[in-house]
Scaffold this motif. Structure first.
Motif: not given
Length: 78
Positions: A34-53
């Protein structure tokens, strides 16, 4: 042109981002991945994929059994 907006929120470190997601009920099995992923991908870009949850769209509390890895799979698929 509108007025310039001043942002007062400080940026969160990757560790703080993960802690925030966990405090909202998101489960993750591999902290280092998770640390590696969030270091490579912007949190604000990724957060959109968490919205359905999200159970609550205002407080951003996650539904039971929401998994970080499921959102990563959705991100990778997209």
């Amino acid at each position: 042109m509108g007025a310039i907006r001043q942002y007062t929120k400080q940026a969160l470190s990757v560790t703080e981002q993960i802690d925030l997601l966990k405090s909202r009920g998101l489960n993750l099995t591999d902290y280092s991945a998770a640390t590696k992923f969030l270091s490579e991908v912007s949190y604000f870009r990724f957060i959109q994929y968490l919205r359905p949850m999200e159970m609550d769209k205002t407080t951003h509390i996650f539904k039971a059994n929401s998994q970080f890895e499921d959102a990563v799979a959705l991100y990778n698929f997209d």
